[in-house]
Design a protein around this motif. Sequence first.
Motif, PDB file in Angstrom:
ATOM      1  N   ASP A  75      38.065 -19.417  46.045  1.00 12.65           N
ATOM      2  CA  ASP A  75      37.416 -20.245  47.061  1.00 12.65           C
ATOM      3  C   ASP A  75      38.328 -21.366  47.554  1.00 12.65           C
ATOM      4  OD1 ASP A  75      35.141 -18.718  46.888  1.00 12.65           O
ATOM      5  OD2 ASP A  75      34.107 -20.066  45.499  1.00 12.65           O
ATOM      6  N   LEU A  76      39.078 -21.973  46.628  1.00 12.89           N
ATOM      7  CA  LEU A  76      39.894 -23.140  46.980  1.00 12.89           C
ATOM      8  C   LEU A  76      41.321 -22.773  47.355  1.00 12.89           C
ATOM      9  CD1 LEU A  76      38.602 -25.581  44.206  1.00 12.89           C
ATOM     10  CD2 LEU A  76      37.944 -25.515  46.623  1.00 12.89           C
ATOM     11  N   GLY A  77      41.742 -21.549  47.014  1.00 14.81           N
ATOM     12  CA  GLY A  77      43.068 -21.083  47.396  1.00 14.81           C
ATOM     13  C   GLY A  77      44.204 -21.759  46.671  1.00 14.81           C
ATOM     14  N   SER A  78      43.909 -22.380  45.535  1.00 18.90           N
ATOM     15  CA  SER A  78      44.947 -23.122  44.821  1.00 18.90           C
ATOM     16  C   SER A  78      44.542 -23.289  43.365  1.00 18.90           C
ATOM     17  CB  SER A  78      45.147 -24.498  45.469  1.00 18.90           C
ATOM     18  OG  SER A  78      45.830 -25.375  44.604  1.00 18.90           O
ATOM     19  N   PHE A  79      45.501 -23.061  42.467  1.00 14.81           N
ATOM     20  CA  PHE A  79      45.233 -23.293  41.054  1.00 14.81           C
ATOM     21  C   PHE A  79      45.061 -24.786  40.782  1.00 14.81           C
ATOM     22  CE2 PHE A  79      46.383 -18.946  40.457  1.00 14.81           C
ATOM     23  CZ  PHE A  79      45.848 -18.569  39.239  1.00 14.81           C
ATOM     24  N   ARG A  80      45.825 -25.613  41.496  1.00 18.31           N
ATOM     25  CA  ARG A  80      45.723 -27.056  41.275  1.00 18.31           C
ATOM     26  C   ARG A  80      44.347 -27.564  41.691  1.00 18.31           C
ATOM     27  NH1 ARG A  80      50.272 -31.029  43.574  1.00 18.31           N
ATOM     28  NH2 ARG A  80      51.336 -30.080  41.788  1.00 18.31           N
ATOM     29  N   ALA A  81      43.883 -27.177  42.871  1.00 15.36           N
ATOM     30  CA  ALA A  81      42.570 -27.628  43.344  1.00 15.36           C
ATOM     31  C   ALA A  81      41.455 -27.096  42.442  1.00 15.36           C
ATOM     32  CB  ALA A  81      42.351 -27.175  44.786  1.00 15.36           C
ATOM     33  N   ALA A  82      41.590 -25.845  42.006  1.00 11.52           N
ATOM     34  CA  ALA A  82      40.567 -25.256  41.141  1.00 11.52           C
ATOM     35  C   ALA A  82      40.537 -25.936  39.779  1.00 11.52           C
ATOM     36  CB  ALA A  82      40.820 -23.759  40.980  1.00 11.52           C
ATOM     37  N   SER A  83      41.715 -26.267  39.240  1.00 14.48           N
ATOM     38  CA  SER A  83      41.748 -26.935  37.936  1.00 14.48           C
ATOM     39  C   SER A  83      41.123 -28.319  38.019  1.00 14.48           C
ATOM     40  CB  SER A  83      43.189 -27.028  37.421  1.00 14.48           C
ATOM     41  OG  SER A  83      43.981 -27.853  38.265  1.00 14.48           O
ATOM     42  N   ASP A  84      41.327 -29.016  39.149  1.00  7.04           N
ATOM     43  CA  ASP A  84      40.691 -30.323  39.335  1.00  7.04           C
ATOM     44  C   ASP A  84      39.173 -30.175  39.435  1.00  7.04           C
ATOM     45  OD1 ASP A  84      43.137 -31.578  39.300  1.00  7.04           O
ATOM     46  OD2 ASP A  84      43.337 -31.668  41.492  1.00  7.04           O
ATOM     47  N   ALA A  85      38.727 -29.162  40.160  1.00  9.41           N
ATOM     48  CA  ALA A  85      37.288 -28.962  40.349  1.00  9.41           C
ATOM     49  C   ALA A  85      36.592 -28.596  39.041  1.00  9.41           C
ATOM     50  CB  ALA A  85      37.050 -27.874  41.390  1.00  9.41           C
ATOM     51  N   LEU A  86      37.283 -27.838  38.189  1.00 13.15           N
ATOM     52  CA  LEU A  86      36.689 -27.384  36.928  1.00 13.15           C
ATOM     53  C   LEU A  86      37.016 -28.302  35.756  1.00 13.15           C
ATOM     54  CD1 LEU A  86      37.405 -23.543  37.195  1.00 13.15           C
ATOM     55  CD2 LEU A  86      35.240 -24.725  37.623  1.00 13.15           C
ATOM     56  N   LEU A 132      39.889 -28.658  34.256  1.00 14.80           N
ATOM     57  CA  LEU A 132      40.739 -27.931  33.318  1.00 14.80           C
ATOM     58  C   LEU A 132      42.195 -28.204  33.661  1.00 14.80           C
ATOM     59  CD1 LEU A 132      39.061 -24.381  33.295  1.00 14.80           C
ATOM     60  CD2 LEU A 132      39.008 -26.034  31.433  1.00 14.80           C
ATOM     61  N   SER A 133      43.067 -28.043  32.687  1.00 16.32           N
ATOM     62  CA  SER A 133      44.494 -28.093  32.996  1.00 16.32           C
ATOM     63  C   SER A 133      44.861 -26.814  33.741  1.00 16.32           C
ATOM     64  CB  SER A 133      45.309 -28.212  31.710  1.00 16.32           C
ATOM     65  OG  SER A 133      45.179 -27.036  30.929  1.00 16.32           O
ATOM     66  N   GLN A 134      45.958 -26.864  34.511  1.00 12.23           N
ATOM     67  CA  GLN A 134      46.361 -25.672  35.250  1.00 12.23           C
ATOM     68  C   GLN A 134      46.721 -24.533  34.304  1.00 12.23           C
ATOM     69  OE1 GLN A 134      48.842 -25.979  38.815  1.00 12.23           O
ATOM     70  NE2 GLN A 134      48.642 -28.217  38.736  1.00 12.23           N
ATOM     71  N   SER A 135      47.304 -24.870  33.162  1.00 17.25           N
ATOM     72  CA  SER A 135      47.671 -23.821  32.210  1.00 17.25           C
ATOM     73  C   SER A 135      46.428 -23.150  31.627  1.00 17.25           C
ATOM     74  CB  SER A 135      48.531 -24.404  31.085  1.00 17.25           C
ATOM     75  OG  SER A 135      47.838 -25.435  30.393  1.00 17.25           O
ATOM     76  N   ALA A 136      45.384 -23.952  31.330  1.00 15.28           N
ATOM     77  CA  ALA A 136      44.144 -23.382  30.795  1.00 15.28           C
ATOM     78  C   ALA A 136      43.465 -22.507  31.838  1.00 15.28           C
ATOM     79  CB  ALA A 136      43.204 -24.496  30.346  1.00 15.28           C
ATOM     80  N   ARG A 167      42.736 -18.325  31.781  1.00 14.32           N
ATOM     81  CA  ARG A 167      41.436 -17.690  32.028  1.00 14.32           C
ATOM     82  C   ARG A 167      41.567 -16.566  33.059  1.00 14.32           C
ATOM     83  NH1 ARG A 167      37.160 -19.310  29.623  1.00 14.32           N
ATOM     84  NH2 ARG A 167      36.949 -21.393  28.683  1.00 14.32           N
ATOM     85  N   VAL A 168      42.314 -16.828  34.113  1.00 18.41           N
ATOM     86  CA  VAL A 168      42.506 -15.798  35.138  1.00 18.41           C
ATOM     87  C   VAL A 168      43.305 -14.627  34.567  1.00 18.41           C
ATOM     88  CG1 VAL A 168      43.544 -15.284  37.379  1.00 18.41           C
ATOM     89  CG2 VAL A 168      42.306 -17.441  37.043  1.00 18.41           C
ATOM     90  N   ASP A 169      44.346 -14.926  33.799  1.00 18.16           N
ATOM     91  CA  ASP A 169      45.140 -13.861  33.163  1.00 18.16           C
ATOM     92  C   ASP A 169      44.266 -13.012  32.242  1.00 18.16           C
ATOM     93  OD1 ASP A 169      47.402 -14.736  34.447  1.00 18.16           O
ATOM     94  OD2 ASP A 169      48.175 -15.874  32.727  1.00 18.16           O
ATOM     95  N   LYS A 170      43.388 -13.678  31.502  1.00 14.72           N
ATOM     96  CA  LYS A 170      42.495 -12.966  30.586  1.00 14.72           C
ATOM     97  C   LYS A 170      41.583 -12.014  31.347  1.00 14.72           C
ATOM     98  CE  LYS A 170      38.645 -13.946  27.420  1.00 14.72           C
ATOM     99  NZ  LYS A 170      37.774 -15.037  26.898  1.00 14.72           N
ATOM    100  N   LEU A 171      41.063 -12.476  32.490  1.00 10.46           N
ATOM    101  CA  LEU A 171      40.192 -11.636  33.306  1.00 10.46           C
ATOM    102  C   LEU A 171      40.964 -10.447  33.864  1.00 10.46           C
ATOM    103  CD1 LEU A 171      37.423 -11.196  34.634  1.00 10.46           C
ATOM    104  CD2 LEU A 171      38.181 -12.680  36.512  1.00 10.46           C
ATOM    105  N   GLU A 172      42.175 -10.690  34.357  1.00 14.28           N
ATOM    106  CA  GLU A 172      42.991  -9.602  34.897  1.00 14.28           C
ATOM    107  C   GLU A 172      43.330  -8.582  33.813  1.00 14.28           C
ATOM    108  OE1 GLU A 172      45.394 -11.559  38.660  1.00 14.28           O
ATOM    109  OE2 GLU A 172      46.219 -11.855  36.644  1.00 14.28           O
TER     110      GLU A 172
END
Length: 229
Positions: free
Chosen positions: A16-27, A29-33, A37-42
């Motif tokens: 939705d946000l098109g960015s790991f940085r924006a998504a980590s801020d919204a959730l 979470l750190s960008q690495s965390a 999560r995305v790697d785990k899903l993939e």
Amino acid sequence: MNFDLADLRAFLSVADLGSFRAASDALHLSQSALSRRVDKLEDALGVQLFTRTTRKVELTTVGRAFVHRARNVFNELDSALLGIADVAERLSGEVTLACVPSAVGYFLPSVFEAYHRLYPRIRMRVHDESSSAVLLAVTRGDADFGVTYIGTQESDIDFLPLIEEAFVLACPSSHPFAERESVRWSDLGAHPYIALAQGSGNRFLIDQALAHSTSRPRWIWEVNHVAAL
């Protein structure tokens, strides 16, 4: 598949946000965390959901198709939770509980409060009785369930432990036991005490504990309820 709702939420946030940085801020979470999560899903799905470069993140063809399915999962979950809440609000009736008086004052008030919030249209009838009377009420069907100290061998009654407590000795500050950190049951033989009446669950447990003592204490007063001690 080894992934959970948090992994799906991480994926949707990045999409939705098109960015790991924006998504980590919204959730929060750190960008690495978030990336883990995305790697785990993939890994669980066996597909690549994003193409990543140092400058941008884009959904793959599979990722774009999966966005709609993932969003449907959350929509269905929200609908299910709202449906359960609606059913709970419409449930009505009466539940009868038999329990020992000490439970009513000790831990049941907070349970009643939480239950009433979930099921406001269900009334709770409470019979505070001795332990033996609680068992009898459940056995005869006069109560839906009971809270008591002692069990029974009735095959059609199930027992579930709720809490475990130790007996403590209450004595005057001038008593020889007052300075001791612990007292054995066998130590009580030479000392008179205030007893609970026969039929009390606590009296039953105390009598059991003292049964193997060579010298049993002699009661000089007997009361019906713990509060009277």
